[in-house]
Each structure stands twice: as C-alpha cells, then as structure tokens.
Design an enzyme around this catalytic site. Structure first.
Site, PDB file in Angstrom:
ATOM      1  N   SER A 144       0.834  -1.201   0.000  1.00  0.00           N
ATOM      2  CA  SER A 144       0.000   0.000   0.000  1.00  0.00           C
ATOM      3  C   SER A 144       0.870   1.252   0.000  1.00  0.00           C
ATOM      4  CB  SER A 144      -0.850  -0.015   1.269  1.00  0.00           C
ATOM      5  OG  SER A 144      -1.462   1.235   1.481  1.00  0.00           O
ATOM      6  N   TYR A 169      -1.243  -0.747  10.713  1.00  0.00           N
ATOM      7  CA  TYR A 169      -1.580  -1.421   9.450  1.00  0.00           C
ATOM      8  C   TYR A 169      -0.438  -1.236   8.456  1.00  0.00           C
ATOM      9  CZ  TYR A 169      -3.392  -1.637   4.684  1.00  0.00           C
ATOM     10  OH  TYR A 169      -3.533  -1.895   3.339  1.00  0.00           O
ATOM     11  N   LYS A 173       2.558  -3.863   6.497  1.00  0.00           N
ATOM     12  CA  LYS A 173       2.940  -3.925   5.074  1.00  0.00           C
ATOM     13  C   LYS A 173       4.454  -3.777   4.924  1.00  0.00           C
ATOM     14  CE  LYS A 173      -1.111  -4.550   3.277  1.00  0.00           C
ATOM     15  NZ  LYS A 173      -1.451  -5.882   2.771  1.00  0.00           N
TER      16      LYS A 173
END
Ligand code: NAD
Ligand code: UD1
Length: 359
Positions: A144, A169, A173
């Site tokens: 992302s 989050y 990644k």
C-alpha cells in the site's frame, strides 16, 4: 444484472490458447482479489481462491463464476492455519500466488495492533513457508502507498523512504515487504512483485462485484455513494485548510479494474526475467475531495450534501504516485477516468441496495 457487462463471450475467446497456469489467490473473495480473479480468468489462468470470509460476502463465489463463465474453486480457510494451507498446496499444483488476504482498516489497527500483526504478518509468514515447502516460487504481494507515510514530495517514486508509516496497518505492510524481499535474496529462483496501491475505488462494470465491507466504511468513495443513496446523510470533508489546490486532501484514485489489470502484468513479469520488483499502482493524478464530489455529482446527476469537518488524525495533505516505473516495467497504465470510477461505484451501490445486504 448483466446489461452493462456483455463481454463474457469475449472472455471465453480470450482463454483459448493461453497457458493454464494455476494461481492461488489469498483473499480472492475480497474487494481487490475478486476483481483480479476475473482478470486472471480472462487471461487464461486457472484460479484457486483461499479466504476466511472475515471481510467478504458468501455471494462472491457465485458472482465470480457467473462473471468468469467457469466454476471458480474456493477454499474457506485462514492463512495462519498451516494445515488448511497444506491441504490446498497438496491438492493443487500451484504455479504462482497472489496474496491479498489481510486486514486493512487503519483505525482498527490503531485500536488493536496485535490483531493486525497477527493476521497480516503471521498470515504472510505462514503462506511463504507453505510456498517454500511446495516449491512455489512466484508471488505477487498487495502492499500500500501507506508505507510511504507522510511523503517528502509528490509524485511519490518507489525509491522514496517507505519505512515510517503512520499506523500499525502500514507497519504490517513494511514488515511483509521486507520479509518477501529477504526471501527473494535468499533464493535466486524465488520471484516476487510488490505492488503499492494508491486509492482503489470503483467496481466491476457489471455491478456484480464491488467493495462490500463488513462494518462501517471509512473511505471517501463508499461514504460518498452512501450519502448519494441517503438523502438525510451529510458527507464530512475532513479539513479544508490543507496546502492543496482547494484546501481539501488530494489523493490518487485508481479504478479497481485498472488495478486488476496491473496485477496480471506484474504476474507476467514475475514469471520471466525479473527476480523482485516494487511498483506503484496509481494513475499519477491527484484529485481533491471537492473535485471527487463534483465529478460524482456530474457523472451520476445527484447532489451531495456535505459539511466541512476538522482534519482526520493521521491524514496527509497530498499523496499521488509517480507511475513511470509501472508504465515502463509492467507495460501497464491505468485507463479509466474519475468519471468511470464514480459511475461504477454508484452502479455497485445501487444494485447492492436493491439486492439487500451482501453479507
Ligand atoms: P478486503 O478486506 O476486501 O479483502 C481481503 C480478503 O482477505 C477478505 O476477503 C478477507 O475475508 C480475507 N482475509 C483476511 N484475513 C484473512 C486470513 N487470515 N486468512 C484468509 N483470508 C483472510 O480488502 P481489499 O481492499 O481487497 O484489500 C486486499 C489487499 O490489498 C489487502 O492486503 C490490503 O491491505 C491491500 N490494500 C488495499 C487497499 C484498499 O484501499 N482497498 C489499499 C492498499 C492495499
Ligand atoms: C486510507 C488509509 C490508507 C489506505 C487507503 C485505502 C488512512 C490514514 N489511510 O487512505 O492506509 O491504503 O485508505 O484504503 O486512513 N475524506 C473525507 N471525508 C470522508 C472520508 C475521507 O474528507 O468521509 C478524505 C480524507 O481526508 C482524504 C480523502 O478523503 O483526504 C481520501 O480518504 P480515504 O478514502 O479514507 O483514503 P486515504 O485516507 O487516502
């Protein structure tokens, strides 16, 4: 339902003569994964979906079979369950993996970081272990633009610092990217493409698949279509004092079908000469919140009620991609316009509410 999607016959033609490689798609019942499944089948790949349906509707497999014109194999299971993965890898001769499965809410990750590290990091680790055990050496991983955190400058290139995301989050990644790259470095026959998505929106033009989150949406486009569907709803614009063209936040919105095409391009690159690569998937255009609202109003002919609210904590002012690497290396570029994104999001919303809940 299929009035806007008339090319199923074309898909059958497309399949003729293409190699029958089998792709294991984790999270394939979810928003992006389901669109990629359609694109993979269109390009002649065979697909096996693996999903725990924690954020997907049980209707998706049927919709996918209808869209693809073939029965799609779906296994229900959790990535952290080694024996569930073992079953799939031993039952199927898998050629490549596309890994979408994961949790993706920024706010939820701040509230419960351990759940995110557990699901996203341990799930990816387990997957890589199973791949190694079964000698599967091609991986496309969903990352992302959140890995860039607050960007130093825009447009953002892939070599910009990507180690300081503003939330757990994003950190999952960063960790998974690193794990995949280390695996590639340790084994020259392992090939991986890491794709950093900007802001995926829209839905398949058929209206049969789209974003169907469990719980309240937090992103602009689903909130915008909700506001369009509900005359009493007022969309909040988070901040009008950013250093942008009109003071509202600027993002790189990309149609999910363009994103899906980018994945097939990436998979093709994995299977040839390139051992590992990182590519931004965006359009390279930044639109402000007000521009998105106006585009939606024009495209769909619906007025949106909105009000200015304080900035949302953690938001950055401007984020859009430098897409030159993806254009050259993947020979891919996004083609759909902001108008397409609005029209397809709205069609999905309308058909979704006509059909009732997708859950
Ligand atoms: P999604 O929630 O719609 O899809 C993820 C799917 O994975 C869901 O169907 C869910 O049920 C499944 N899943 C979650 N944890 C699992 C587990 N442990 N085992 C098996 N299945 C599991 O999300 P999406 O928007 O399709 O995102 C796909 C990927 O792309 C995610 O990794 C996400 O972080 C990443 N991504 C998404 C966006 C976005 O805006 N949608 C942006 C950047 C990156
Ligand atoms: C968010 C996530 C990002 C994730 C992306 C796509 C954060 C900090 N980042 O990005 O990690 O990859 O979603 O899932 O949450 N906006 C409004 N009103 C709303 C909703 C949004 O004005 O009701 C604005 C936001 O302030 C932002 C823009 O719309 O300027 C886009 O927001 P959103 O769709 O949530 O995406 P991002 O914040 O870019």
């Amino acid at each position: 339902l299929l009035n806007a999607w008339t090319s199923i016959g074309e898909q059958h033609q497309c399949r003729v003569g293409k190699a029958h490689l089998k792709v294991f798609v984790t999270g394939g019942a979810g928003y992006i994964g389901s669109h990629v499944v359609v694109e993979l089948v269109k390009h002649g790949y065979e697909v096996v979906i693996f999903d725990n349906f924690s954020n997907a509707s049980s209707n998706v497999p049927t919709a996918l079979s209808e869209l693809c014109g073939v029965q799609i194999t779906v296994t229900s299971g959790d990535l952290r369950d080694a024996s569930a993965l073992e079953c799939v890898f031993s039952d199927h001769s898998i050629d490549a993996v596309m890994h979408f499965a994961g949790l993706k809410s920024v706010a939820e990750s701040v509230a419960d970081p351990l759940m995110y590290y557990d699901n996203n990091v341990l799930g990816s680790l387990q997957l890589c272990k199973s791949m190694r055990k079964y000698d599967v050496k091609r991986l496309v991983f969903s990352s992302s633009a959140t890995v860039y955190g607050d960007p130093i400058s825009v447009p953002i290139r892939e070599d910009a610092p990507a180690v300081n995301p503003t939330n757990p989050y994003g950190m999952t990644k960063v960790i998974c990217e690193k794990m995949v790259l280390d695996l590639c470095r340790s084994d020259p026959s392992f090939s991986a493409g890491i794709l950093r998505y900007f802001n995926p929106v829209g839905a398949h033009p058929s209206g049969l698949i789209g974003e169907d989150p469990k719980g309240q949406p937090a992103n602009l486009m689903p909130l915008l279509t909700n506001a369009a569907a509900d005359p009493t709803a007022v969309l909040k614009i988070y901040g009008c004092d950013y250093p942008t063209k009109d003071g509202t936040g600027v993002r790189d919105y990309i149609h999910v079908c363009d994103l899906a095409a980018g994945h097939v391009a990436a998979l093709n690159r994995c299977s040839t000469d390139s051992q590992h690569f990182i590519a931004n998937l965006g359009t390279g255009n930044g639109f402000s919140v007000l521009e998105v609202i106006r585009a939606f109003e024009q495209a769909c002919g619906i007025k949106i009620a909105y009000q200015i609210a304080p900035r949302r904590p953690g938001d950055v002012a401007i984020c859009y991609a430098d897409t030159s690497y993806a254009t050259e290396f993947l020979n891919w570029r996004a083609e759909k316009t902001l108008k397409d994104m609005c029209l397809d999001s709205w069609r999905w919303q309308e058909q979704n509410s006509l059909l009732g809940s997708h859950m």
